[in-house]
Every structure is written in C-alpha cells, then in structure tokens.
Design a protein around this motif. Structure first.
Motif, short mmCIF file in Angstrom:
data_model
loop_
_atom_site.label_atom_id
_atom_site.label_comp_id
_atom_site.label_asym_id
_atom_site.label_seq_id
_atom_site.Cartn_x
_atom_site.Cartn_y
_atom_site.Cartn_z
N GLU A 135 32.09 -33.19 15.61
CA GLU A 135 30.71 -33.09 16.06
C GLU A 135 30.65 -33.20 17.59
N CYS A 136 31.42 -34.13 18.13
CA CYS A 136 31.42 -34.30 19.58
C CYS A 136 31.98 -33.05 20.26
N GLN A 137 33.03 -32.50 19.65
CA GLN A 137 33.61 -31.27 20.19
C GLN A 137 32.56 -30.16 20.21
N ALA A 138 31.83 -30.04 19.12
CA ALA A 138 30.82 -29.00 19.03
C ALA A 138 29.78 -29.17 20.13
N ALA A 139 29.39 -30.42 20.38
CA ALA A 139 28.39 -30.67 21.41
C ALA A 139 28.95 -30.30 22.79
N GLU A 140 30.20 -30.65 23.02
CA GLU A 140 30.82 -30.31 24.31
C GLU A 140 30.84 -28.80 24.50
N GLU A 141 31.24 -28.11 23.43
CA GLU A 141 31.33 -26.66 23.47
C GLU A 141 29.95 -26.04 23.71
N THR A 142 28.95 -26.55 23.03
CA THR A 142 27.60 -26.03 23.20
C THR A 142 27.10 -26.26 24.62
N ALA A 143 27.36 -27.43 25.15
CA ALA A 143 26.92 -27.73 26.51
C ALA A 143 27.58 -26.77 27.50
N ARG A 144 28.85 -26.46 27.24
CA ARG A 144 29.58 -25.56 28.12
C ARG A 144 28.96 -24.15 28.08
N GLN A 145 28.73 -23.69 26.84
CA GLN A 145 28.14 -22.35 26.69
C GLN A 145 26.75 -22.26 27.30
N LEU A 146 25.93 -23.27 27.03
CA LEU A 146 24.58 -23.24 27.57
C LEU A 146 24.65 -23.29 29.09
N GLY A 147 25.63 -23.99 29.62
CA GLY A 147 25.81 -24.04 31.07
C GLY A 147 26.07 -22.65 31.63
N GLU A 148 26.89 -21.86 30.91
CA GLU A 148 27.17 -20.50 31.36
C GLU A 148 25.94 -19.62 31.27
N ARG A 149 25.19 -19.81 30.18
CA ARG A 149 24.04 -18.94 29.94
C ARG A 149 22.82 -19.33 30.78
N LEU A 150 22.76 -20.58 31.18
CA LEU A 150 21.55 -21.06 31.86
C LEU A 150 21.88 -21.63 33.23
N PRO A 151 22.32 -20.76 34.15
CA PRO A 151 22.64 -21.29 35.48
C PRO A 151 21.37 -21.87 36.10
N GLY A 152 21.52 -22.95 36.82
CA GLY A 152 20.34 -23.54 37.46
C GLY A 152 19.67 -24.59 36.61
#
Ligand code: ADP
Ligand code: MG
Length: 703
Positions: free
Chosen positions: A510-527
């Motif tokens: 679950e923690c891995q999934a959250a880390e992965e999601t945060a990373r992806q959202l970071g790429e998709r949502l600059p700023g």
C-alpha cells in the motif's frame, strides 16, 4: 515436517507456560517478531488462527477461472514482453491448450525473471484472478517453474496467517506445526464449564484448533471462510465469554473505586456558552447533561460519547473539562496522534484562554528544559487542561489533581490502556472520570456488546447549516479527467486529498502504491505542491507533512488510509479515493469526513476499478446516497460483519480475533450467561481465560 519431541517437555505442565523460544528455529529475533503480535507462548501460537485459506489442492483449467477468486493454474508461456505504459511492467501470456489464456503481470521483476518466462516454459501460478482490459489477469502471482513444480498438488487447504514484517507464511506453518505437536501432548486447559458448552453442541478445544490450522481435504472453503463451521463457533464462543468476563470484572471494579465529585459552580461553563458563536444542538445538550450528572458521582464515569464526524463533540468535551476545572481539578485530553492533539489544543485554547484557564500541550518534540517546565506545570497543577497523545500515560507525567480524562478516537486506545489511566488519579488516591469520544459509528446493539463496561451517549444529529459532500463514483478509465479536476481545484487554491488503498495486501504494498501515485501525479501536475503520508513514515515525518498540508504549504496530499482519523483542514474540499470498492463503508465515510469542513461545497470522487460486482455497486450506491455515519453503519452491518464496521485493519481494534458479535449474534446471550456463571462459581478460571484471549497484547491500541 518433523515434530519436536514432546518428551523433552517434562518441566512444563501447560501450554501457556511454554515460551515460543522453546520451539525449534525460534531465536531472539523471531521471538521478538512474534511478541509484536502478542505471541509469547505455545498456547498463544495455537490461538493465532489463519485469516484465510488457499485452495492449492487442485489445478483449475484456465478456461474456468472466476474473477475475484484465487486459483492455482498451470500452463505454457506463449509470449512475454516488457510494456512501458503508465508504469513499466512485465507481461506474460500463459495458456493451457484450451481457451484464450491468462495474462500475468509484474511491476517488480528482475532480469532473471524475464529470462525465465521464455516462450514454452511451463509455469504453475497461484493468485487472484482479475478482469484486465482484454483478458483475465493475475497480478504478481506466486510462480513455480518446470523444475520446481511438485507433481502433486497440496493435500489440504493452505492456511494463511496474519503476519508481521520478517515472518513468511512458510515460517508460520513451521511454527504452527510444532505447536500442534505440543497440542497432542498437552491439551490446553478447558475453562468453560460443561453446562455452558453442552447446549451449543460445539466440538472440544483440541479438535477445533486442529481443524482450523489443518482443514482436511474436502472442507467447504465457503463454510470455513464465512466462519460458520462449528470449530470457529467453538472458539468464537470462548472468546465472547472471555470478553464479557473481562468487561464485567472491570465494570464491577469501577464500583469500588473512588472518584472526585466534580461539583463546580457552573461559572466557567456559563461563560463558555455565552462566548460561543452558536447554540448547542438538542443532542449536544442532552449528552452534556448526561456527562455533567456522571461527574457529580463519587465513582469514576466511564462513558462513551459517539457522534458522527463533525457532530460537535469537542465543545461537549470542553464543557466537561470546565466542570472539572471549576471543581478545582485538572482535566486531560488525549488524541491518537500528535497532530490531532495539537489541533485539539489549538481549538480548546481559543475557547479557554479568554476564560483565564491555562492549558498546555505536551508532545514528543518537547525536549530538555522545555519539557521539564511543562511537566512541572502539570505536576504543580498550574496547567488546568493538558492535551497530548498516549504519551500522557508515561510515568514521568504526574498530575496534581486529575479529575477527568477525555480520550478522542477511542478505537486507538485499548481497554488496558484505559485501566492504566486510573493510576493517574489525583492526590486523594481516587481515579479520574473518563470520557471516551469516537466518530466510528457503531450501532447501539453492537456497542452494548463491545463496550459492556461503558455507558453510552450519542450525538445523533449534526449542527444545522452543513453543506453535504457531493459523492460520485468514477471508473478508473477516466483517471485522466480526474487528474484534470485535481489540477483545476489546486489552481483555485482548494486543497485535495488523494487516498490510495490496497486492502488485503500488505501495508508495504500500500505504501509503495502511494509512493508511485505521488510520483506519477508529480509528473502530471507540475506546479502542484504534493505531500505524501503513509504508515511507513516515522510519525514525526508524517506529522510534518500533515502540518504542512494543514498550513496550506501543500496543495495535494497523497495518502494511505492513515489519514482516516480526525484531521481537520477546512480548505480541503476535494477527495479522491482509489479502489473504494475494497474498503468498508464506514471506513469510506470516515475518510470522506476529512472534507466538507469548510464553507465551500466539497466533492468526493470514488475512483473504482470496473467491472464492479453487484454487491460492490450496491455499497458504493449507499455511500453516495447516505450522509449519516450511523445509517451507513447499520446498512454496512446488514451487508457485512462487525469487523468491517469497526475497520479493524488500520485502527488497531484488536477487539476480537475470531468472534464477530454481529455474525455470531446467536452466541452473545449464551456467552453473557456463561460469563456470569464463571464469575460466580469458577473464579479460578477467570484470570487464565482472560489472559488466553486478551492478555499481553502489546500491539493493542498502539498507533
Ligand atoms: P467532531 O464531533 O467531529 O469532533 P467538532 O467538535 O470538531 O466535531 O465540530 C465540528 C465543527 O462544528 C466545529 O467547527 C465546531 O465549532 C462546530 N460546531 C459544534 N457545535 C455546533 C453547533 N451546535 N452549531 C454550529 N456549529 C457547531
Ligand atoms: Mg473531533
């Protein structure tokens, strides 16, 4: 598997006296891991029951796979390649001659694994079947290759044990195997009188334990999974009896303990009411009166205050605290995390400081001189209200004259911790009154079983003028739209929660999934300023992120379900919950309660994975259409068992290991009768029975 020779046991008379370290392959490290689960003796091990079972007794043809079920399959690799999509993955197609085949997917893989899945390789897999885009899939199945495939399948169901980090299922099976060897040699003591067991026609303890650890071939998986088998009922009954015995004993002991009579002149309470920008609701008035009357007694109050998220429990707590302070005593408020305790402190001081009442917040971060001063202020009685976490239990904290303890979010604190609080009493040796507040809605009938040692007060209506949260279900094929929505909300200065869930799998995943999601959202949502919290962060780090979010320094908070309890960020008005179909309804409701606290309309998007089963659709329908936590809890109960209503997974409510007071309703009354009988006629059974089921659980109630 070789059994330990019980002949060596000569010194031991009973299973509860044999430490786990006496077993083979249990050194200090394993013993420490077992202790984390409260397992110290061979008896503890035997009562550590499987959470579920896997059926590896037969191979299922790939054409007969059913979505949502686990299966053992075997086939040949027809194709394997690495896909670079949203997330890099290894895709392997497996076929067994007939049918279209099944897709195996791996997100974590080594070059050796890639090489092993060469076309033509024969593989046996075990995993959950899911509906993928074009075919059925298994994500991260357990795999065995040609050379490792035993020709035979397993001869009985494979038990899966609740575990902790560093203990594999194979290790559990080895330990339990040894424990069962002891069971044959030294049957556990029977604490239930025959006359209570006979009418229920349940099997003996040894038979029940053996059955549950080793269900024989031919056992109906459904019966055993749904806990309808008599072996389960036998243990559930004993557990319910132990629970009732413990609660009754506690309740009885309350009657013998003195508490301070908190008879103030009402002056501070009057002034607080006059200063509030709102009127108390009828429900708040009612429970405030109930509490005020308890505090006038010379026996400690033990009252559970239930109220949905946002029902206004804090002001009721403040009134109770003022009653204690008016009477010349201190009051303490405990919350499950530092962050929550700080929030409480902030809102309470805003009310109490104008009244000239000194309050203080004690946290782990207070060190050295500062800490010494705070402790001195508590000990001298200068601090009238003390707010903190369970750190207030510590020996170094001494109150001058503690009249009342308020515990917020009760389910994080165990019964035993509440007992311990009594020792914090005032100078006259009495115990403080206790008010326990919870937003976990528990239907009254269930509460009476679970909290038979407590009186119950319920705030059953919300203050007027709340804007309901708009809840919608969105399939994850529309994830891009949802991300766009997050971008817009954050652009408008509105904060957002993104909750990642993965029930039934390990917390690590679950923690891995959250880390992965945060990373992806970071790429998709600059700023967009993104924070991440999950259960594997140190609590200080987690708190730092939460404080940043609460202070508006972060726009988007990606989180696991650790944010479930009580965080209050008024500016957060959008929440995305991934895989809502895998959560309990009450848990969803609690999560959703993190938004809808400010003036603007809030939205909750349930990002589900299609296709939904009929039950899942019904459940999401309930959560969308219902705003009341109690109503949701009732409907949840009708659909599922108590465990889910309580959200046992993350909250640490290790109330029951086997029993479920809803599912096992028929056993509740006989258990209450048995408890009375044991207390009256078999006092020697009381201690060991309670210890067997409830004793020594260190993990209990810890955050
Ligand atoms: P919870 O029961 O979840 O702890 P709180 O005590 O935090 O709820 O109350 C939620 C909000 O409602 C707070 O801002 C509080 O000041 C406000 N509130 C409490 N009682 C009333 C009331 N009777 N009328 C209007 N607002 C109220
Ligand atoms: Mg609260």
């Amino acid at each position: 598997m070789t059994l330990i020779a019980p002949g060596r046991s000569s010194g031991f008379q009973s299973l509860e006296r044999i430490p786990v370290t006496h077993l083979k392959r249990v050194g200090p490290r394993i013993a420490e891991r077992l202790a984390r689960l409260g397992i110290r003796t061979v008896q503890d091990l035997l009562f550590h029951l499987p959470v579920r079972y896997q059926d590896r007794t037969r191979l299922l043809p790939i054409g007969e796979l059913i979505v949502g079920e686990d299966a053992l399959i075997e086939g040949e690799v027809s194709e394997a390649n690495i896909a670079f999509g949203r997330r890099r993955s290894l895709k392997v197609w497996l076929a067994d001659g007939a049918s279209a085949g099944v897709l195996l997917r791996f997100f974590h893989f080594s070059p050796q694994q890639v090489a092993a899945f060469k076309p033509g390789a024969r593989v046996r897999c075990y995993g959950e079947v899911r509906q993928g885009h074009d075919s059925l899939e298994m994500v991260h199945p357990e795999c065995r290759f040609q050379n490792e495939i035993a020709t035979e399948t397993e001869s009985r169901l494979t038990p899966i044990y609740p575990s902790t980090e560093g203990l594999q299922q194979s290790a559990w099976r080895g330990l339990i195997e040894q424990a069962l060897g002891w069971l044959a040699h030294l049957p556990p003591a029977e604490y239930l009188p025959e006359e209570t067991l006979d009418p229920l026609a349940l099997p003996g303890l040894v038979e029940a334990l053996r059955y549950l650890h080793h269900p024989p071939l031919g056992t109906s998986l459904v019966d055993i999974l749904e806990r309808r088998h008599p072996a389960f009922l036998r243990l559930a009954f004993e557990e319910l009896v132990a629970h009732q015995v413990s609660l009754r004993r506690m309740r009885a002991s309350q009657g013998t303990i003195a508490a301070p009579v908190l008879a103030g002149d009402g002056g501070l309470r009057q002034r607080l009411r006059a200063a509030l920008p709102f009127q108390l609701t009828e429900a708040q008035e009612r429970v405030a009166t109930e509490i005020a009357a308890d505090l006038l007694q010379d026996r400690p109050m033990q009252r559970l205050l239930q109220g949905d998220v946002g029902a206004g429990k804090t002001v009721v707590a403040a009134l109770a605290a003022l009653q204690s302070i008016e009477a010349g005593c201190q009051a303490a408020l405990m919350a499950p995390t530092e962050l929550l305790s700080e929030q409480h402190h902030r809102s309470l001081t805003a009310w109490l400081t104008p009244l000239g009442v000194e309050s203080l917040w004690l946290a782990g971060r207070h060190k050295g001189r500062e800490r010494a001063e705070l402790l001195e202020s508590i000990a001298s009685g200068r601090a009238r209200l003390v707010v903190g976490t369970h750190a207030l239990f510590q020996d170094e904290v001494t109150f001058r004259d503690l009249g009342l303890v308020i515990i917020d979010e009760q389910h994080r604190f165990g019964v035993h911790q509440r007992m311990k609080l009594r020792e914090k009493g005032g100078r006259n040796g009495g115990a403080p009154h206790q008010l326990i507040m919870t937003a976990t809605p528990i239907p009254r009938s269930l509460a009476m079983t679970l909290y038979a040692d407590l009186d119950l007060s319920v705030i059953d209506t919300l203050p007027p003028g709340r804007t309901p949260i708009v809840t919608v279900a969105v399939p994850d094929s529309r994830r891009d739209d949802v991300i766009e929505r997050v971008r817009m909300a954050c652009g408008q200065g509105r904060q957002t929660y993104w909750v990642c869930t993965l029930i039934d799998e390990s917390e690590a995943l679950e923690c891995q999934a959250a880390e992965e999601t945060a990373r992806q959202l970071g790429e998709r949502l600059p700023g967009v300023r993104i924070g991440l919290v999950h259960g594997r962060l140190k609590s200080a780090d987690r708190d730092a992120v939460m404080v940043g979010f609460a202070g508006g320094e972060l726009d988007l908070l990606v989180a696991t379900t650790v944010i479930e309890v009580g965080v209050d960020v008024a500016n957060a008005s959008l929440m995305i919950i991934e895989n809502p179909e895998r959560l309990g309804l009450s848990q969803l409701h609690q999560l959703r309660g993190r938004v809808g606290r400010g003036a603007v309309e809030s939205h909750c998007l349930l990002l589900y994975h299609a296709p939904l089963s009929a039950v899942a659709r019904e459940r999401l329908g309930i959560i969308r259409a219902t705003a009341s936590g109690f109503e949701i809890a009732e409907r949840d109960l009708a659909l599922r068992g108590a465990g889910e209503v309580l959200g046992t997974r993350q909250t640490g409510t290790v109330q029951f290991r086997v029993a479920d007071p809803v599912r096992d309703q028929a056993l509740v009354t006989p258990a209450q009768r048995a408890a009375d009988l044991i207390l009256a006629r078999y006092p020697d059974a009381v201690e060991p029975l309670v210890a067997r089921w409830m004793g020594n659980r260190e993990a209990y109630g810890q955050v």
